[in-house]
Every structure is written in structure tokens, then in C-alpha cells.
Design a protein around this motif. Structure first.
Motif, mmCIF file in Angstrom:
data_model
loop_
_atom_site.group_PDB
_atom_site.id
_atom_site.type_symbol
_atom_site.label_atom_id
_atom_site.label_comp_id
_atom_site.label_asym_id
_atom_site.label_seq_id
_atom_site.Cartn_x
_atom_site.Cartn_y
_atom_site.Cartn_z
ATOM 1 N N ILE A 44 11.328 -0.651 10.875
ATOM 2 C CA ILE A 44 10.215 -0.568 11.870
ATOM 3 C C ILE A 44 11.097 0.522 13.144
ATOM 4 C CG2 ILE A 44 8.944 -1.759 13.543
ATOM 5 C CD1 ILE A 44 8.794 -4.122 11.662
ATOM 6 N N LYS A 45 10.529 1.388 13.480
ATOM 7 C CA LYS A 45 10.904 2.230 14.545
ATOM 8 C C LYS A 45 9.671 2.281 15.442
ATOM 9 C CE LYS A 45 13.164 5.577 16.552
ATOM 10 N NZ LYS A 45 14.698 5.332 17.119
ATOM 11 N N ASN A 46 9.875 2.120 16.707
ATOM 12 C CA ASN A 46 8.944 1.976 17.850
ATOM 13 C C ASN A 46 7.425 1.604 17.547
ATOM 14 O OD1 ASN A 46 10.607 3.394 19.591
ATOM 15 N ND2 ASN A 46 10.118 5.287 18.681
ATOM 16 N N GLY A 47 7.638 0.476 16.675
ATOM 17 C CA GLY A 47 6.293 -0.170 16.204
ATOM 18 C C GLY A 47 5.776 0.137 14.907
ATOM 19 N N LYS A 48 6.497 1.261 14.343
ATOM 20 C CA LYS A 48 5.914 2.088 13.182
ATOM 21 C C LYS A 48 6.821 1.838 12.087
ATOM 22 C CE LYS A 48 4.129 5.905 13.638
ATOM 23 N NZ LYS A 48 3.722 7.350 14.011
ATOM 24 N N ILE A 49 6.149 1.313 10.845
ATOM 25 C CA ILE A 49 6.987 0.961 9.743
ATOM 26 C C ILE A 49 7.137 2.395 8.752
ATOM 27 C CG2 ILE A 49 6.789 -0.198 7.366
ATOM 28 C CD1 ILE A 49 4.759 -2.151 8.782
ATOM 29 N N ILE A 50 8.253 2.674 8.383
ATOM 30 C CA ILE A 50 8.624 3.921 8.005
ATOM 31 C C ILE A 50 9.851 3.667 6.661
ATOM 32 C CG2 ILE A 50 8.461 5.282 9.826
ATOM 33 C CD1 ILE A 50 11.157 5.342 10.367
ATOM 34 N N LEU A 51 9.557 4.473 5.662
ATOM 35 C CA LEU A 51 10.564 4.274 4.420
ATOM 36 C C LEU A 51 11.898 4.474 5.046
ATOM 37 C CD1 LEU A 51 10.747 3.930 1.385
ATOM 38 C CD2 LEU A 51 10.584 6.358 1.286
ATOM 39 N N ASP A 109 0.763 -1.352 0.009
ATOM 40 C CA ASP A 109 0.123 0.050 0.109
ATOM 41 C C ASP A 109 0.944 1.186 0.005
ATOM 42 O OD1 ASP A 109 -2.861 1.324 0.444
ATOM 43 O OD2 ASP A 109 -1.873 2.192 2.252
ATOM 44 N N GLN A 110 1.840 1.165 0.868
ATOM 45 C CA GLN A 110 2.794 2.598 1.037
ATOM 46 C C GLN A 110 3.609 2.486 -0.513
ATOM 47 O OE1 GLN A 110 1.444 4.481 3.301
ATOM 48 N NE2 GLN A 110 3.633 4.827 3.735
ATOM 49 N N ALA A 111 3.987 1.495 -0.816
ATOM 50 C CA ALA A 111 4.555 1.667 -2.380
ATOM 51 C C ALA A 111 3.712 2.277 -3.233
ATOM 52 C CB ALA A 111 5.114 0.156 -2.592
ATOM 53 N N LEU A 112 2.519 1.988 -3.603
ATOM 54 C CA LEU A 112 2.041 2.233 -4.625
ATOM 55 C C LEU A 112 1.595 3.998 -4.300
ATOM 56 C CD1 LEU A 112 -0.724 -0.396 -4.927
ATOM 57 C CD2 LEU A 112 0.851 -0.058 -6.486
#
Length: 235
Positions: free
Chosen positions: A183-190, A154-157
Motif C-alpha cells: 500500500i502506497k498513499n492508500g493505493k494497492i500496488i504490485l 481481481d488484480q491477480a486474475l
């Protein structure tokens, strides 16, 4: 900044990572260039600076568009500070046109526009040559979970839509590219980078390569090509 004052963490084909503090990493972009899974290797002065400049620009732009990234602060010609993340061991590949390994794999003509943006995954493992991996295989061997892999797609699109709109205005075709997430503090980031090393660009009129294919296919000087691209984008 003196890199010798920082704790060395990791060296890849194009970057070195140092511990900046407990929560942050300093990423240093090298002048090394490799292709074909390391079979081609060179060192080209100025290449690291261009890739760093390119990555910083697009991380900032994507942040403004609501995509959270690991970028924190620019440092110098070849370095920036990033959030320390746990990299997800999947490379996310987005394809808008057929090129490179995709053509060899499926026997389709280079330059064919795909019916829709295609998101694929490869296993992030240099020793295995970063092989392609299906969603089901990634889940079966517990590389990640279904919620995460669906989020990556979803993020890639979303990123693809933003970047495509940007490059079309510059008369550049965004053919395909690779993304990595952490993953940083449970959050997925680019994370990682967005550069001519990890993207394939063509001039929309001439279909001339504006990326690392110039090096892979011995079609010209890599740094000159990258420099011309950054000037064209006004970076």
C-alpha cells in the motif's frame, strides 16, 4: 551505487532492502537460493542478476498494461529503486495447473490443468512457513478487510491473463506463481518480485522445468536454467 552509503532496512531469503530516500527503497537481489522453507540453501553467482532483470522486465510490461507496480528505476546488475510500500501480509498464489504442494494437499496428478485459474492466499510469515489461509480466516484475524482481499484476487486474475498470453507465445506454460502487494498513499500496488524464484514454468512441449524446481528436485544447474529462460524470452 555503494550500498554502504544507504540505510539498511531488511534482509529476506533472496533480497536486501535499503532506504534510498524518504519515499523510495533500493532492492538488492542476492545470489542466495533457498528452498523447502530454508531447508536447502546455496549461493549461486549470477542468480541475483537474473531475478532482478526478470522482475524489472515484467514490472515494466505490466505497467504498460495498466497494472501499477512499485518499480521506479533500474540501477545496476542486482538492484532497482522501488516505491516504499507497506506490504500486505498475504501472499497471493495463482495456479493454472496442479503442481507442488497443491498436488500433495489434494492428491491430484501433477500437470492437471485446472478448470479455471485458482487464486489462493498464504500468510506471509517465514517463522510459520507461510501457511495457507482462507479468505474468511484472513478477515477473522484482521489481516486485511474484504474490499482489499477482493481487490487482490481481481488484480491477480488480471495479471494472470496478461502473463499467460505472454508466455504462451513463447511456448512456455505458466503453471503457478506468487504475488505480493503493498500500500502506497492508500493505493494497492504490485510489489516484491516476479522471477523464476516465485513462478513455476514448464516448456509447453517437453514439460521440462524452467524454474526453481530444478534446484528443489536436483534436476540440473539453477543458474544455467534461469539463464536459458532469459535468453529464450529475449531479456
Amino acid at each position: 551505487m555503494n550500498l554502504s552509503d544507504l540505510k539498511f532496512m531488511y534482509e529476506g531469503k533472496a533480497k536486501k532492502l535499503y532506504e534510498y530516500d524518504e519515499d523510495k527503497t533500493l532492492i538488492y537481489y542476492k545470489d542466495d537460493v533457498t528452498a523447502n522453507n530454508g531447508e536447502m540453501k546455496d549461493n549461486m553467482k549470477g542468480k541475483g542478476n537474473i531475478n532482478k532483470k526478470f522482475s524489472v522486465y515484467f514490472f515494466k510490461m505490466l505497467e504498460e498494461k495498466g497494472i501499477e507496480t512499485h518499480f521506479v528505476e533500474d540501477v545496476d546488475e542486482n538492484s532497482f529503486i522501488a516505491e516504499k510500500v507497506d506490504i500486505i501480509p498475504l501472499e497471493v498464489i495463482v495456479r493454472n495447473y496442479a503442481a507442488g504442494s497443491f498436488c500433495r494437499r489434494y492428491g491430484v496428478e501433477k500437470g492437471m490443468k485446472l478448470e479455471f485459474p485458482l487464486v489462493e492466499f498464504s500468510l506471509k510469515d517465514d517463522t510459520l512457513g507461510d501457511p495457507m489461509i482462507s479468505k474468511d480466516a484472513a478477515l477473522a484475524i484482521k489481516l486485511t478487510d474484504e474490499k482489499t482481499i477482493n481487490y487482490l484476487k481481481d488484480q491477480a486474475l488480471k495479471i494472470n491473463k496478461i502473463l499467460n498470453n505472454y508466455f504462451l507465445e513463447k511456448n512456455i506454460i505458466l503453471v503457478d506463481y506468487k504475488l505480493e502487494f503493498g500500500i502506497k498513499n492508500g493505493k494497492i500496488i504490485l510489489a516484491d518480485e516476479i522471477s523464476p524464484d516465485t513462478c513455476r514454468f514448464w516448456d509447453s512441449k517437453t514439460k521440462e522445468s524452467l524454474d526453481k524446481d530444478v534446484y528443489r528436485e536436483s534436476k540440473g544447474n539453477l543458474v544455467d536454467t534461469y539463464s536459458s529462460l532469459t535468453r529464450r524470452l529475449g531479456l
